[in-house]
Each structure stands twice: as structure tokens, then as C-alpha cells.
Scaffold this active site. Structure first.
Site, PDB file in Angstrom:
ATOM      1  N   ASP A   7       0.851  -1.187   0.000  1.00 45.38           N
ATOM      2  CA  ASP A   7       0.000   0.000   0.000  1.00 45.38           C
ATOM      3  C   ASP A   7       0.886   1.237   0.000  1.00 45.38           C
ATOM      4  OD1 ASP A   7      -2.702   1.224   0.217  1.00 45.38           O
ATOM      5  OD2 ASP A   7      -1.889   2.018   2.083  1.00 45.38           O
ATOM      6  N   GLU A   9       0.797   5.758   0.438  1.00 46.22           N
ATOM      7  CA  GLU A   9       0.092   7.001   0.722  1.00 46.22           C
ATOM      8  C   GLU A   9       0.781   8.088  -0.092  1.00 46.22           C
ATOM      9  OE1 GLU A   9      -2.648   7.021   2.305  1.00 46.22           O
ATOM     10  OE2 GLU A   9      -2.517   5.014   3.178  1.00 46.22           O
ATOM     11  N   GLU A  52      -5.825  18.971   3.014  1.00 49.83           N
ATOM     12  CA  GLU A  52      -6.937  18.028   2.900  1.00 49.83           C
ATOM     13  C   GLU A  52      -6.449  16.590   2.764  1.00 49.83           C
ATOM     14  OE1 GLU A  52      -6.415  19.939  -1.271  1.00 49.83           O
ATOM     15  OE2 GLU A  52      -6.270  20.524   0.840  1.00 49.83           O
ATOM     16  N   HIS A  57      -4.372  10.826   5.725  1.00 48.55           N
ATOM     17  CA  HIS A  57      -3.357   9.886   6.228  1.00 48.55           C
ATOM     18  C   HIS A  57      -2.541  10.409   7.405  1.00 48.55           C
ATOM     19  CE1 HIS A  57      -0.584  12.312   3.904  1.00 48.55           C
ATOM     20  NE2 HIS A  57      -0.979  11.822   2.736  1.00 48.55           N
ATOM     21  N   HIS A 157      -5.697   6.560   7.323  1.00 49.67           N
ATOM     22  CA  HIS A 157      -5.036   5.647   6.408  1.00 49.67           C
ATOM     23  C   HIS A 157      -3.546   5.586   6.752  1.00 49.67           C
ATOM     24  CE1 HIS A 157      -8.185   4.995   3.267  1.00 49.67           C
ATOM     25  NE2 HIS A 157      -8.698   6.056   3.878  1.00 49.67           N
ATOM     26  N   ASP A 162      -2.848  -0.434   6.593  1.00 45.38           N
ATOM     27  CA  ASP A 162      -3.745  -0.869   5.521  1.00 45.38           C
ATOM     28  C   ASP A 162      -3.272  -2.180   4.900  1.00 45.38           C
ATOM     29  OD1 ASP A 162      -5.221   1.346   6.031  1.00 45.38           O
ATOM     30  OD2 ASP A 162      -4.930   2.315   4.098  1.00 45.38           O
TER      31      ASP A 162
END
Length: 240
Positions: A7, A9, A52, A57, A157, A162
Site C-alpha cells: 500500500d 500514501e 486536505e 493519512h 489511512h 492498511d
């Protein structure tokens, strides 16, 4: 079979518009079991992380200002992923960002561009979930709810968190409880044993009652406890 649950970010949604990776989390799985090996990076994206996105995360510009840039970890990451099957939820997103990072690095170094797919396979659990549950919500949170996987600790997140959740979702998507083995079980010996049904009937064809041994009953209870732990549900199996 070696798999890597992966995963990322990022700073946004589109690498073509300059968005970059800020975190990469990888967990190694061999023969459907996590090995405990992992690769985890926080990265300086060399650009601003919008507020935002930080709200999603929790990774701020201040946190990653002294982190390595992608170029510094690119070779190690490539070697760690090479030869594996990558298990990713919405693979197009993560692979798009990873390949964009390698393309940018190749351009900076004046080298030919190689994509990760040239050295590894990719399994998209989002696509798999849509095929298995058509018409249903198939986000990671929705799949956790469907399969009884505890994700209450997922308030933000995070690449490693994750990936850990995805490893449970992947196992349930591709076999569920039938793939849960006790820690001391030997998969090779399980596969080697063949079922002999001859003991179920006499020469006249009448069924014979087979009473499980104490060892078998204990193993059964251990399996129920493991399934209960994985599903987050207490299993009350009739004892008679």
C-alpha cells in the site's frame, strides 16, 4: 509462492499532475502466511502535502522533511518486490504512482524506463472483490465489515496498517476460513494426506459411526478458537 501485500500514501490522486508518494508499506507473505518481514518507508515527496490530504493519512510536511527521497530507496524497493506477486487494493492507483516514481528517476538519470510489472505480478483485490460481490461496496472498510475483520483501530489511512488489514481481506476473498491453519500445522503434510473413505462402510455397505479421538477433538477446538479470533466472533459449536 512469495507475495507482497503493498500500500502507498501520496500527496494527491494524480502522479501526472505532480503528486508523489509519501509512504510505502510492504508485508511479505509466503504460502498464504505472513512471514513477519516488512519494508516500510516514509518519504520526502519534494513538494507540499496539501492539508486536505494530511487529514486522510495524517502525514505532515514537517514529519517527512528529513525523510529519504524516492531515489534513495528505489533500488532496495525494486529488489524487494522483484519476483513476487504484489497484492494491492486498487492496484491501478498504487502501481501508477510507483511506476511514475521510477519513470521520473530514470529520466533524471538518463536511463531507459522499466516498469515494475516487468519483474513482478500484480493481483488487484478491488477487481477480485467486484467479481466476487457484484453490486456491493468493495472498499477496504466495507470488506472488513463483510468478513468480520476488526479495523476499529483504522482512524487514519496508513501504508503498513492498511497492508495488515488487506492481508486478512485477501485471505478471506480467496478462500476464507478454509485457509486458516494452526501455527504448528505443516501444509506439506496436510496436502500429502489423502482421504481414505473405506472406513466409513462395512463390507455390507452399512455406515459405521466414527468417534473422534481426544487429540482430534482438541485440534477441532483449537481451530474454532483460531477462526473465532480471526472473525472477531465467539463460536459456540455444539459438543454433542
Amino acid at each position: 509462492m512469495r507475495q507482497v501485500i503493498l500500500d502507498t500514501e501520496t500527496t494527491g490522486l494524480n502522479p501526472k499532475k505532480g503528486d508523489r508518494i509519501v509512504e510505502i508499506g510492504c508485508l511479505e507473505m509466503i504460502d498464504r502466511r505472513l512471514t513477519g518481514r516488512q519494508l516500510h518507508y516514509y518519504l520526502n515527496p519534494e513538494r507540499d502535502i496539501p492539508g486536505e490530504v494530511v487529514a486522510i493519512h495524517g502525514i505532515t510536511n514537517e514529519q517527512v522533511k528529513d525523510a529519504p527521497i524516492f531515489a534513495q530507496i528505489a533500488d532496495e524497493l525494486w529488489q524487494w518486490l522483484a519476483g513476487a506477486e504484489l497484492v494491492i487494493h486498487n492496484a491501478a492507483f498504487d502501481m501508477g504512482f510507483l511506476n511514475a516514481e521510477y519513470q521520473l528517476l530514470a529520466k533524471q538519470q538518463g536511463k531507459a524506463v522499466n516498469e515494475l510489472e516487468s519483474v513482478c505480478e500484480v493481483l488487484d483485490t478491488l477487481k477480485l472483490a467486484r467479481e466476487k460481490h457484484p453490486g456491493s461496496r468493495v472498499s477496504l472498510d466495507a470488506l472488513c465489515k463483510r468478513y468480520g475483520i476488526d479495523n476499529a483501530h483504522r482512524t487514519l489511512h496508513g501504508a503498513i496498517l492498511d497492508s495488515e488489514i488487506l492481508s486478512d481481506v485477501y485471505l478471506m476473498l480467496t478462500g476464507g476460513q478454509t485457509d486458516l491453519l494452526l501455527d504448528d500445522a505443516d501444509p506439506a503434510s496436510v496436502e500429502a494426506d489423502s482421504l481414505d473413505l473405506s472406513a466409513l462402510a462395512t463390507a455390507q455397505g452399512a455406515l459405521v459411526k466414527v468417534v473422534p479421538t481426544l487429540e482430534e477433538l482438541t485440534a477441532h477446538q483449537d481451530m474454532l478458537k483460531l477462526v473465532g479470533k480471526k472473525s472477531g466472533t465467539e463460536i459456540d459449536w455444539p459438543k454433542s
